[in-house]
Design a protein around this motif. Sequence first.
Motif, mmCIF file in Angstrom:
data_model
loop_
_atom_site.group_PDB
_atom_site.id
_atom_site.type_symbol
_atom_site.label_atom_id
_atom_site.label_comp_id
_atom_site.label_asym_id
_atom_site.label_seq_id
_atom_site.Cartn_x
_atom_site.Cartn_y
_atom_site.Cartn_z
ATOM 1 N N ALA A 176 0.839 -1.206 0.000
ATOM 2 C CA ALA A 176 0.000 0.000 0.000
ATOM 3 C C ALA A 176 0.871 1.253 0.000
ATOM 4 O O ALA A 176 0.571 2.234 -0.688
ATOM 5 N N THR A 177 1.963 1.207 0.753
ATOM 6 C CA THR A 177 2.895 2.348 0.777
ATOM 7 C C THR A 177 3.536 2.560 -0.590
ATOM 8 O O THR A 177 3.639 3.687 -1.082
ATOM 9 N N SER A 180 1.042 4.064 -2.970
ATOM 10 C CA SER A 180 0.858 5.482 -2.655
ATOM 11 C C SER A 180 2.028 6.314 -3.173
ATOM 12 O O SER A 180 1.853 7.414 -3.702
ATOM 13 N N ILE A 186 -3.542 5.073 -1.022
ATOM 14 C CA ILE A 186 -4.348 3.965 -0.518
ATOM 15 C C ILE A 186 -3.722 3.447 0.775
ATOM 16 O O ILE A 186 -2.499 3.472 0.939
ATOM 17 N N GLN A 188 -3.634 0.322 4.014
ATOM 18 C CA GLN A 188 -3.576 -1.137 4.066
ATOM 19 C C GLN A 188 -4.961 -1.771 4.044
ATOM 20 O O GLN A 188 -5.214 -2.712 3.261
ATOM 21 N N ARG A 190 -7.890 -0.639 3.007
ATOM 22 C CA ARG A 190 -8.583 -0.452 1.732
ATOM 23 C C ARG A 190 -7.972 -1.348 0.657
ATOM 24 O O ARG A 190 -8.685 -1.894 -0.185
ATOM 25 N N LEU A 191 -6.643 -1.527 0.685
ATOM 26 C CA LEU A 191 -5.987 -2.382 -0.297
ATOM 27 C C LEU A 191 -6.410 -3.833 -0.109
ATOM 28 O O LEU A 191 -6.676 -4.544 -1.085
#
Length: 257
Positions: A176-177, A180, A186, A188, A190-191
Amino acid sequence: MEIVNTNKNGHTVSSREIASYAGKQHSHVMEAIRKMEKSWAEVNQSSFRLVEYVDGKGQKRPEYLLTKKESLYIATKFNDVARAKLINRWEELEQQVQTNQFQIPTTLSGALLLASQQAEQIEQQQLLLEQTNNQLNAVSTKVNEQASQLQKQAPKVVFADAVIETGDSCLVGHLATLISQAGFSIGQNRLFQLLRDLGYLGNVGEKRNKPLQHAIEDGFFELKYSEYLDNNGNKKMTTVTKVTPKGQAFFINLFKI
C-alpha cells in the motif's frame, strides 16, 4: 464427457471437459471462466451460457457450455497441452459435421430448401464479419487509449520495474505504501478490501486475506509459514501473506492507471 450439440448451427463444449484437458479441478476452471467473462462481455456484449448438470450423486451442479470461440478464449488461461487438445477436438467435430451433414438434394423442394439455408448462412456470416470488425475496432481503440495512458505513466512504470529488481517479497501494508508512492493514495485496509473484491484474496473464514490459488500460480503472492509457542507452551503454525516482486509491480501498475 462429450461435446454437446445445442442447435443445428453449432456445438458447445462444457467447462468440465476443459477441466479434464487442463488437468485441473472443475471448480478452478469455473472460477477462471467467471473472472474472464467480464472482459468477454465488454467486447462481445454477451455472457457465457451457465447451466446445470446432475452429478454421480444425483445433485445438481453448475457448469458452462461454451461455443468454439468462447472455449478457445478460455483456453488461453491454461497450458499449451490443454489448448492443443481442445483445438484437436473442435477440428475432429467439425470434420464429422462436414462429412455427415452435407447431402445433395434429389428433389426440387430439397434444392430450394438447401438454397434457402445457404442464403441464410451467408447472411449470418456477413453479420458475424460485421460484428468481428466492430469488435476489432473497439479493441484497437482501447489499445490506443491504454498506450496513451502508459506513455503518461512512464515514470511510474519505471518505479514498478525497479521494485522487481530488489527481489524481496513484502507485506500487503508495505505494498500500500509503494502504491501510494507511485501516485495512488491507498491504505492497508482499503488495499486488502480491493484485493478481495478483485478475486486475488479470499473473502471468508480461514481463507480471508489469504491468496487464492490462481494468484499464487501467477506468481503474485506467496505464503510464509512459521511456528510459535502459545501461552501454554504448545507449538502453533501461522501463515503470512506476502506479495512477490512480480506481484508488487503488477499491482502498482494496476492501481495507478
